[in-house]
Design a protein around this motif. Structure first.
Motif, PDB file in Angstrom:
ATOM      1  N   GLN A  89       0.819  -1.206   0.000  1.00  0.00           N
ATOM      2  CA  GLN A  89       0.000   0.000   0.000  1.00  0.00           C
ATOM      3  C   GLN A  89       0.859   1.266   0.000  1.00  0.00           C
ATOM      4  N   PRO A  90       0.671   2.152  -0.986  1.00  0.00           N
ATOM      5  CA  PRO A  90       1.185   3.505  -0.847  1.00  0.00           C
ATOM      6  C   PRO A  90       0.080   4.342  -0.198  1.00  0.00           C
ATOM      7  N   VAL A  91       0.391   5.010   0.883  1.00  0.00           N
ATOM      8  CA  VAL A  91      -0.625   5.784   1.595  1.00  0.00           C
ATOM      9  C   VAL A  91      -0.168   7.240   1.670  1.00  0.00           C
ATOM     10  N   LEU A  92      -1.008   8.135   1.166  1.00  0.00           N
ATOM     11  CA  LEU A  92      -0.716   9.569   1.206  1.00  0.00           C
ATOM     12  C   LEU A  92      -1.622  10.236   2.238  1.00  0.00           C
ATOM     13  N   PHE A  93      -1.043  11.176   2.995  1.00  0.00           N
ATOM     14  CA  PHE A  93      -1.731  11.827   4.105  1.00  0.00           C
ATOM     15  C   PHE A  93      -1.641  13.341   3.951  1.00  0.00           C
ATOM     16  N   ALA A  94      -2.653  14.045   4.441  1.00  0.00           N
ATOM     17  CA  ALA A  94      -2.576  15.498   4.473  1.00  0.00           C
ATOM     18  C   ALA A  94      -3.519  16.083   5.516  1.00  0.00           C
ATOM     19  N   ASP A  95      -3.008  17.058   6.249  1.00  0.00           N
ATOM     20  CA  ASP A  95      -3.825  18.018   6.985  1.00  0.00           C
ATOM     21  C   ASP A  95      -3.554  19.346   6.307  1.00  0.00           C
ATOM     22  N   ALA A  96      -4.402  19.689   5.340  1.00  0.00           N
ATOM     23  CA  ALA A  96      -4.158  20.883   4.521  1.00  0.00           C
ATOM     24  C   ALA A  96      -4.199  22.151   5.354  1.00  0.00           C
ATOM     25  N   ASP A  97      -5.059  22.200   6.366  1.00  0.00           N
ATOM     26  CA  ASP A  97      -5.164  23.387   7.207  1.00  0.00           C
ATOM     27  C   ASP A  97      -3.873  23.651   7.970  1.00  0.00           C
ATOM     28  N   ALA A  98      -3.248  22.591   8.453  1.00  0.00           N
ATOM     29  CA  ALA A  98      -2.013  22.736   9.226  1.00  0.00           C
ATOM     30  C   ALA A  98      -0.784  22.810   8.328  1.00  0.00           C
ATOM     31  N   GLY A  99      -0.932  22.441   7.046  1.00  0.00           N
ATOM     32  CA  GLY A  99       0.219  22.429   6.155  1.00  0.00           C
ATOM     33  C   GLY A  99       1.192  21.310   6.485  1.00  0.00           C
ATOM     34  N   VAL A 100       0.646  20.120   6.745  1.00  0.00           N
ATOM     35  CA  VAL A 100       1.474  18.956   7.071  1.00  0.00           C
ATOM     36  C   VAL A 100       1.039  17.792   6.186  1.00  0.00           C
ATOM     37  N   ILE A 101       2.025  17.124   5.564  1.00  0.00           N
ATOM     38  CA  ILE A 101       1.719  15.980   4.711  1.00  0.00           C
ATOM     39  C   ILE A 101       2.560  14.778   5.123  1.00  0.00           C
ATOM     40  N   GLY A 102       2.147  13.604   4.636  1.00  0.00           N
ATOM     41  CA  GLY A 102       2.900  12.385   4.897  1.00  0.00           C
ATOM     42  C   GLY A 102       2.728  11.399   3.765  1.00  0.00           C
ATOM     43  N   ALA A 103       3.637  10.450   3.699  1.00  0.00           N
ATOM     44  CA  ALA A 103       3.565   9.382   2.706  1.00  0.00           C
ATOM     45  C   ALA A 103       4.162   8.127   3.325  1.00  0.00           C
ATOM     46  N   ALA A 104       3.477   6.999   3.172  1.00  0.00           N
ATOM     47  CA  ALA A 104       3.916   5.763   3.811  1.00  0.00           C
ATOM     48  C   ALA A 104       3.860   4.584   2.856  1.00  0.00           C
ATOM     49  N   HIS A 105       4.798   3.675   3.052  1.00  0.00           N
ATOM     50  CA  HIS A 105       4.829   2.372   2.373  1.00  0.00           C
ATOM     51  C   HIS A 105       4.364   1.353   3.404  1.00  0.00           C
ATOM     52  N   ALA A 106       3.193   0.765   3.157  1.00  0.00           N
ATOM     53  CA  ALA A 106       2.587  -0.111   4.162  1.00  0.00           C
ATOM     54  C   ALA A 106       2.278  -1.474   3.567  1.00  0.00           C
ATOM     55  N   GLY A 107       3.275  -2.342   3.570  1.00  0.00           N
ATOM     56  CA  GLY A 107       3.032  -3.744   3.288  1.00  0.00           C
ATOM     57  C   GLY A 107       2.434  -4.399   4.520  1.00  0.00           C
ATOM     58  N   TRP A 108       2.249  -5.705   4.469  1.00  0.00           N
ATOM     59  CA  TRP A 108       1.601  -6.358   5.612  1.00  0.00           C
ATOM     60  C   TRP A 108       2.444  -6.223   6.880  1.00  0.00           C
ATOM     61  N   ARG A 109       3.784  -6.346   6.744  1.00  0.00           N
ATOM     62  CA  ARG A 109       4.647  -6.287   7.912  1.00  0.00           C
ATOM     63  C   ARG A 109       4.637  -4.901   8.537  1.00  0.00           C
ATOM     64  N   GLY A 110       4.807  -3.878   7.702  1.00  0.00           N
ATOM     65  CA  GLY A 110       4.801  -2.523   8.222  1.00  0.00           C
ATOM     66  C   GLY A 110       3.472  -2.128   8.832  1.00  0.00           C
ATOM     67  N   ALA A 111       2.379  -2.530   8.163  1.00  0.00           N
ATOM     68  CA  ALA A 111       1.048  -2.208   8.689  1.00  0.00           C
ATOM     69  C   ALA A 111       0.816  -2.896  10.029  1.00  0.00           C
ATOM     70  N   LEU A 112       1.228  -4.144  10.128  1.00  0.00           N
ATOM     71  CA  LEU A 112       1.058  -4.883  11.381  1.00  0.00           C
ATOM     72  C   LEU A 112       1.886  -4.264  12.498  1.00  0.00           C
ATOM     73  N   ASP A 113       3.070  -3.757  12.153  1.00  0.00           N
ATOM     74  CA  ASP A 113       3.972  -3.208  13.163  1.00  0.00           C
ATOM     75  C   ASP A 113       3.690  -1.755  13.515  1.00  0.00           C
ATOM     76  N   GLY A 114       2.779  -1.077  12.774  1.00  0.00           N
ATOM     77  CA  GLY A 114       2.361   0.259  13.178  1.00  0.00           C
ATOM     78  C   GLY A 114       2.851   1.414  12.334  1.00  0.00           C
ATOM     79  N   ILE A 115       3.264   1.178  11.095  1.00  0.00           N
ATOM     80  CA  ILE A 115       3.771   2.271  10.264  1.00  0.00           C
ATOM     81  C   ILE A 115       2.725   3.361  10.033  1.00  0.00           C
ATOM     82  N   LEU A 116       1.458   2.974   9.903  1.00  0.00           N
ATOM     83  CA  LEU A 116       0.424   3.976   9.631  1.00  0.00           C
ATOM     84  C   LEU A 116       0.167   4.848  10.851  1.00  0.00           C
TER      85      LEU A 116
END
Length: 251
Positions: free
Chosen positions: A108-135
């Protein structure tokens, strides 16, 4: 060929794109927009592909930031395009003009944004990363930069879907050991095999992290070879290597 860029209304207030394989300079098994230096594709061609992505995102090539992804739960805070980064699987920033790029080929490529605060994020979430808490770690890192959890929008890009993601009993056991209710993300396959719903699991973890909205763009990487690279499809077809898709967000 023109680049194909998938977008989501949930991220309409920030420039972003889930790029397909269309419009790139690579050939052979990498045909199209392969953006992975970790592949055996020619480095010069990958550089051309990344430059096309940067241009589409209205940034200089040097401002397109990627990281060495290792299926971890580690997040880097990006302050400049040329900073030294360690291995990590997500990035966050509040610096305008920087584009965060995540490479995938079923995960999973996951893109994040709080446009009001001007903060963005991007994550690579395979099963291992998702299980371990990357999101969750990505969300918390955004909050640390000034984002409000309830105002964060998160979108899961093209990923392998449940109908294509067959796993064994040890895989299932890892998820049930973490939470018995994770059984709802599996359906019975052939014999002792299970079919795992990675996007649904990712959305569950995002919702549990308290984001304001979480959605999946509803494209399966495995099932659409004309548009997407897929590690699992490459494995099944016994190809020598595979390309990497890129998903990008910027302020």
């Amino acid at each position: 060929m023109t680049l194909e860029i998938l977008t989501s209304d949930d991220l309409r207030d920030v420039q972003h794109g889930f790029f397909t394989r269309k419009g790139g300079a690579s050939s052979g098994v990498f045909q199209g927009l392969n953006c992975g230096y970790g592949s055996s594709d020619q480095k010069e061609i990958v550089t051309i592909n990344r430059a096309r992505v940067a241009q589409a995102m209205d940034v200089a090539s040097a401002a397109l930031v990627t990281i060495h992804q290792t299926h971890s739960a580690d997040v880097e805070v990006i302050r400049s395009a040329d900073q030294n980064t360690g291995p990590a699987d997500a990035m966050v920033t509040d610096v305008p003009g920087l584009a965060l790029g995540i490479l995938t080929a079923d995960c999973q490529p996951v893109l994040f944004a709080d446009a009001d605060a001007g903060v963005i994020g991007a994550a690579h979430a395979g099963w291992r990363g998702a299980l371990d808490g990357i999101l969750e770690n990505t969300v918390q890192s955004m909050v640390d930069l000034g984002a409000t959890r309830e105002k964060i929008s998160a979108v899961v890009g093209p990923s392998i879907s449940q109908r294509a993601y067959e796993v064994g009993p040890e895989f299932l056991d890892s998820f049930l050991s973490d939470d018995p209710e994770n059984s709802r993300f599996f359906i019975q396959g052939n014999g002792d095999r299970q079919m795992f719903d990675l996007p649904a699991y990712g959305l569950h973890r995002l919702q549990a992290a308290g984001v304001g909205s979480a959605g999946w763009i509803q494209h399966c990487t495995y099932s659409d070879p004309q548009r997407f690279f897929s590690y699992r499809r490459t494995t099944h077809e016994k190809e020598a290597d595979y390309g990497r898709l890129i998903s990008v967000i910027r302020l």
